[in-house]
Design a protein around this motif. Structure first.
Motif, PDB file in Angstrom:
ATOM      1  N   GLU A 161       0.828  -1.203   0.000  1.00 55.55           N
ATOM      2  CA  GLU A 161       0.000   0.000   0.000  1.00 55.55           C
ATOM      3  C   GLU A 161       0.866   1.258   0.000  1.00 55.55           C
ATOM      4  OE1 GLU A 161      -3.586   1.889   2.750  1.00 55.55           O
ATOM      5  OE2 GLU A 161      -2.009   0.678   3.644  1.00 55.55           O
ATOM      6  N   LYS A 162       0.454   2.224  -0.830  1.00 47.77           N
ATOM      7  CA  LYS A 162       1.087   3.537  -0.953  1.00 47.77           C
ATOM      8  C   LYS A 162       2.496   3.482  -1.549  1.00 47.77           C
ATOM      9  CE  LYS A 162      -1.448   5.346   3.023  1.00 47.77           C
ATOM     10  NZ  LYS A 162      -1.338   5.990   4.365  1.00 47.77           N
ATOM     11  N   LYS A 163       2.953   2.310  -1.937  1.00 47.97           N
ATOM     12  CA  LYS A 163       4.288   2.192  -2.500  1.00 47.97           C
ATOM     13  C   LYS A 163       4.288   1.610  -3.914  1.00 47.97           C
ATOM     14  CE  LYS A 163       6.660   1.622   1.936  1.00 47.97           C
ATOM     15  NZ  LYS A 163       7.549   0.754   2.750  1.00 47.97           N
ATOM     16  N   GLY A 164       3.239   0.880  -4.296  1.00 47.65           N
ATOM     17  CA  GLY A 164       3.215   0.227  -5.596  1.00 47.65           C
ATOM     18  C   GLY A 164       1.988   0.591  -6.406  1.00 47.65           C
ATOM     19  N   ASN A 165       1.981   0.151  -7.676  1.00 49.50           N
ATOM     20  CA  ASN A 165       0.874   0.359  -8.601  1.00 49.50           C
ATOM     21  C   ASN A 165       0.413  -0.987  -9.155  1.00 49.50           C
ATOM     22  OD1 ASN A 165       1.348   3.116  -8.250  1.00 49.50           O
ATOM     23  ND2 ASN A 165       2.752   3.178 -10.001  1.00 49.50           N
ATOM     24  N   ILE A 166      -0.844  -1.033  -9.596  1.00 49.66           N
ATOM     25  CA  ILE A 166      -1.428  -2.253 -10.173  1.00 49.66           C
ATOM     26  C   ILE A 166      -2.021  -1.899 -11.535  1.00 49.66           C
ATOM     27  CG2 ILE A 166      -3.270  -3.967  -9.973  1.00 49.66           C
ATOM     28  CD1 ILE A 166      -2.883  -3.988  -7.005  1.00 49.66           C
ATOM     29  N   THR A 167      -1.795  -2.771 -12.512  1.00 49.95           N
ATOM     30  CA  THR A 167      -2.380  -2.614 -13.844  1.00 49.95           C
ATOM     31  C   THR A 167      -3.146  -3.876 -14.193  1.00 49.95           C
ATOM     32  OG1 THR A 167      -0.582  -1.165 -14.557  1.00 49.95           O
ATOM     33  CG2 THR A 167      -1.914  -2.183 -16.274  1.00 49.95           C
ATOM     34  N   LEU A 168      -4.439  -3.722 -14.537  1.00 48.58           N
ATOM     35  CA  LEU A 168      -5.292  -4.835 -14.958  1.00 48.58           C
ATOM     36  C   LEU A 168      -5.623  -4.649 -16.434  1.00 48.58           C
ATOM     37  CD1 LEU A 168      -7.788  -4.954 -11.936  1.00 48.58           C
ATOM     38  CD2 LEU A 168      -5.693  -6.266 -12.236  1.00 48.58           C
ATOM     39  N   LYS A 169      -5.475  -5.733 -17.206  1.00 49.08           N
ATOM     40  CA  LYS A 169      -5.747  -5.672 -18.638  1.00 49.08           C
ATOM     41  C   LYS A 169      -6.735  -6.765 -19.012  1.00 49.08           C
ATOM     42  CE  LYS A 169      -3.398  -5.086 -23.056  1.00 49.08           C
ATOM     43  NZ  LYS A 169      -3.910  -3.725 -23.244  1.00 49.08           N
ATOM     44  N   PRO A 208      -1.790   5.661  -6.760  1.00 50.20           N
ATOM     45  CA  PRO A 208      -1.124   4.584  -6.003  1.00 50.20           C
ATOM     46  C   PRO A 208      -2.151   3.619  -5.415  1.00 50.20           C
ATOM     47  CG  PRO A 208      -1.313   6.525  -4.645  1.00 50.20           C
ATOM     48  CD  PRO A 208      -1.865   6.917  -5.990  1.00 50.20           C
ATOM     49  N   VAL A 209      -1.667   2.491  -4.987  1.00 48.30           N
ATOM     50  CA  VAL A 209      -2.543   1.476  -4.416  1.00 48.30           C
ATOM     51  C   VAL A 209      -2.842   1.832  -2.961  1.00 48.30           C
ATOM     52  CG1 VAL A 209      -2.754  -0.948  -3.801  1.00 48.30           C
ATOM     53  CG2 VAL A 209      -1.721  -0.297  -5.966  1.00 48.30           C
ATOM     54  N   LEU A 210      -4.115   1.800  -2.591  1.00 48.58           N
ATOM     55  CA  LEU A 210      -4.548   2.031  -1.219  1.00 48.58           C
ATOM     56  C   LEU A 210      -5.338   0.830  -0.723  1.00 48.58           C
ATOM     57  CD1 LEU A 210      -5.764   5.731  -1.526  1.00 48.58           C
ATOM     58  CD2 LEU A 210      -3.531   4.922  -0.767  1.00 48.58           C
ATOM     59  N   LYS A 211      -5.555   0.783   0.569  1.00 46.43           N
ATOM     60  CA  LYS A 211      -6.307  -0.318   1.154  1.00 46.43           C
ATOM     61  C   LYS A 211      -7.716  -0.379   0.573  1.00 46.43           C
ATOM     62  CE  LYS A 211      -8.451  -1.836   5.427  1.00 46.43           C
ATOM     63  NZ  LYS A 211      -8.772  -1.488   6.829  1.00 46.43           N
ATOM     64  N   GLU A 212      -8.302   0.806   0.267  1.00 44.11           N
ATOM     65  CA  GLU A 212      -9.665   0.847  -0.270  1.00 44.11           C
ATOM     66  C   GLU A 212      -9.788   0.172  -1.626  1.00 44.11           C
ATOM     67  OE1 GLU A 212      -8.034   3.340   1.016  1.00 44.11           O
ATOM     68  OE2 GLU A 212      -9.156   3.615   2.900  1.00 44.11           O
TER      69      GLU A 212
END
Length: 462
Positions: A161-169, A208-212
């Motif tokens: 959380e708050k450090k990485g990113n996610i990509t969905l394709k 960024p990625v969050l818990k939500e």
């Protein structure tokens, strides 16, 4: 020659369209009417497609002609098939592709291909008492059925959380004119360019990625002939710890203080929201020093090792987020039954407060009433009145009319009495004058004079 015939046929159709539009604008009822179910028809590649056309005639006819043309801009219309009464003459290029069965004007396309996509024009000419014509245009689309979409995620191992990113394709192997809709927990995700989720057709970015962002994601794909939903995928997000608390199955909790009955063991446990689960440790604090106790979520101290007042600290550590938090609690041991009494006192404390306030108000009202009835100056006045009454009663007994006459100089005279005769004292009240006494008597009399101030106090009612 064929080109000239096609051109002539096309001009004839245009003329018929102009006449039809003119009839409609003028509001004149036409003896020939044509209806079609839809101006756009969606077809499936490799499947047959029937273009439905219906018409009606309200006068006697001698001949009827049905013509179908194909138009794909920017090319010119092409002749497909023509019928006069019951005779059908197809274009040799499309002889096996189209079927027309007059007097029915509907056209059957035996097998659709992507090249068959375009506008189909139908024109009907009738001859009776003159010649009448009508025409319509139908748009045909040809699509490939959709296959089930598959979601690919990067990175697939999870992010902090708050450090990485996610990509969905979202990937679809087959299908035309695909429209993508991203879903989270079966609800559509709205595209927000200024938020953490950004949608670009088949791609969903979370940065960024969050818990939500935790949830089940899916992709819905649609085209004019169908829709398909992908399987759900849940990204792995490491977060926490959040909301660290200490609880117990025994005793009472007030804020961060636990009370236990004497002789009970200490049984505490920590809980916090995190992914992955936290690593817990317990620390005892005493005499401004800390002592490690044990690792693990649960802490149990035997009753014989429990002191009257002890502070315990629980620490939670997440090895993925590299974050740790701690909280503390104070455990107090009290004699058995005392906590129940305290609970009862706490339970009745509102009633006691109300009763105390009521008694205070009642006493205050009584004191105020008594003060109004027995004010100090009235009490003094009453005492003066009682004194005056007693004094007046003394006047009545002494026979004097005025008390002022009793003030003056008093003489107490002792006369010599012969032996054997009881002595009887005599008193002469002469006021302030003693000249009436005989000189001879005054030599043998012991005189005591008391000066009395002749002053009568003024009686003031106040």
């Amino acid at each position: 020659m064929a080109f000239t015939q096609n051109k002539l046929l096309f001009n004839t159709m245009l003329c018929g369209l102009q006449i039809y539009v003119l009839y409609q604008l003028l509001g004149i009822s036409s003896p020939l009417k044509m209806t079609i179910p839809s101006y756009t028809v969606n077809g499936i590649e490799g499947q047959p497609l029937r273009l439905e056309v219906a018409y009606s005639i309200n006068f006697t006819i001698s001949d009827i002609q049905i013509i179908w043309l194909f138009e794909k801009p920017p090319t010119n219309p092409k002749y497909l098939v023509i019928s006069v009464n019951q005779s059908v003459v197809p274009d040799l290029e499309y002889r096996q592709k189209f079927t027309l069965s007059p007097p029915n004007a509907s056209l059957l396309i035996n097998s659709l291909h992507r090249s068959d996509e375009g506008n189909y024009i139908v024109k009907i000419n009738i001859r009776g008492k003159g010649t009448k014509s009508v025409s319509e245009k139908i748009k045909v689309t040809v699509d490939v059925p959709l296959t089930k979409p598959v979601i690919y995620m990067e990175p697939s191992s999870g992010v902090v959380e708050k450090k990485g990113n996610i990509t969905l394709k979202c990937m679809v192997e087959e299908g035309t004119r695909v429209v993508y809709q991203w879903m989270k927990n079966e609800n559509p995700i709205e595209d927000s360019s200024n938020g953490s989720m950004i949608i670009k057709k088949d791609t969903l970015s979370i940065a960024p990625v969050l818990k939500e962002a935790i949830g089940n994601y899916s992709c819905l794909v649609t085209n004019p002939i169908g829709a398909m939903m992908s399987d759900m995928i849940m990204p792995t997000i490491y977060y926490g710890p959040y909301g660290l608390t200490i609880n117990t199955a025994k005793g009472q909790k007030v804020g961060k203080v636990f009370t236990l009955d004497k002789g009970d063991a200490v049984q505490l446990y920590c809980s916090a929201d995190s992914n992955p689960p936290n690593i817990y440790s317990w620390i005892l604090k005493a005499n401004n020093s800390i002592y490690p106790v044990q690792y693990g979520r649960f802490l149990e101290i035997a009753s014989e090792k429990v002191t009257q007042k002890t502070e315990y600290i629980c620490t939670a550590y997440n090895n993925m987020t590299e974050t740790h938090v701690e909280t503390h609690t104070l455990v107090i041991v009290i004699p058995k039954g005392l906590d129940q009494v305290a609970q009862k006192e706490n339970y009745f404390s509102p009633l006691a407060i109300i009763t105390g306030i009521s008694l205070f108000l009642i006493v205050s009202i009584c004191i105020f009433t008594l003060w109004k009835l027995f004010q100090p100056h009235k009490v003094i006045q009453q005492k003066l009145n009682r004194f005056k009454g007693r004094y007046q009663r003394g006047q009545t007994i002494s026979g004097h009319e005025n008390a002022g006459d009793d003030f003056g100089a008093y003489e107490f005279i002792d006369y010599p009495v012969p032996a054997g005769i009881p002595q009887t004292p005599r008193r002469h009240v002469t006021g302030s004058n003693v000249t009436n006494l005989d000189a001879g008597q005054s030599q043998n009399i012991n005189v005591t004079v008391y000066d009395v101030v002749q002053h009568v106090p003024e009686q003031n009612e106040e």
